[in-house]
Design a protein around this motif. Structure first.
Motif, PDB file in Angstrom:
ATOM      1  N   PRO A  35      52.750   9.906  41.568  1.00  0.00           N
ATOM      2  CA  PRO A  35      54.121  10.401  41.694  1.00  0.00           C
ATOM      3  C   PRO A  35      54.895  10.217  40.401  1.00  0.00           C
ATOM      4  N   TYR A  64      59.329   4.969  43.030  1.00  0.00           N
ATOM      5  CA  TYR A  64      58.134   5.816  43.007  1.00  0.00           C
ATOM      6  C   TYR A  64      56.820   5.054  43.179  1.00  0.00           C
ATOM      7  N   MET A  68      53.038   5.291  38.242  1.00  0.00           N
ATOM      8  CA  MET A  68      53.761   6.561  38.160  1.00  0.00           C
ATOM      9  C   MET A  68      53.481   7.228  36.826  1.00  0.00           C
TER      10      MET A  68
END
Length: 106
Positions: A35, A64, A68
């Motif tokens: 993400p 997140y 990430m």
């Protein structure tokens, strides 16, 4: 006279098909990526770092997750903010993450 509209129509169709193919390949590759926060076209996520980047990264990792993907300008950057995830990347999966991209000059 008839050649110009036919040429324009052909060019538009080719560009549309190329855009459609590019969009499908991007969405297919995106499902395998970690993400990431929304980014701007040229600067990526640089605008989200602020004056205290360590705090901004901490806030983003809370939102997140511990792993990430950030786009810092033109460079995609994988950010790992958990000790367990860092051990996984640096010890278990080191053969995948230790490679460097080839240089164009060589």
């Amino acid at each position: 006279m008839v050649l110009l509209p036919v040429l324009c129509l052909t060019v538009c169709c080719v560009l549309f098909l190329h855009l459609l193919h590019w969009r499908r390949s991007v969405t297919k590759a995106a499902k395998y990526l970690p993400p990431s926060p929304p980014k701007l076209p040229l600067i990526g996520n640089l605008h989200q770092l602020g004056h205290l980047p360590h705090r901004s990264l901490h806030d983003m990792s809370n939102k997140y997750g511990p792993i990430m993907l950030l786009q810092l300008g033109n460079v995609p950057t994988l950010v790992i903010s958990s000790a367990d995830m860092a051990a996984e990347v640096l010890k278990t999966q080191d053969h995948i993450f230790s490679s460097r991209p080839g240089l164009k000059g060589t």
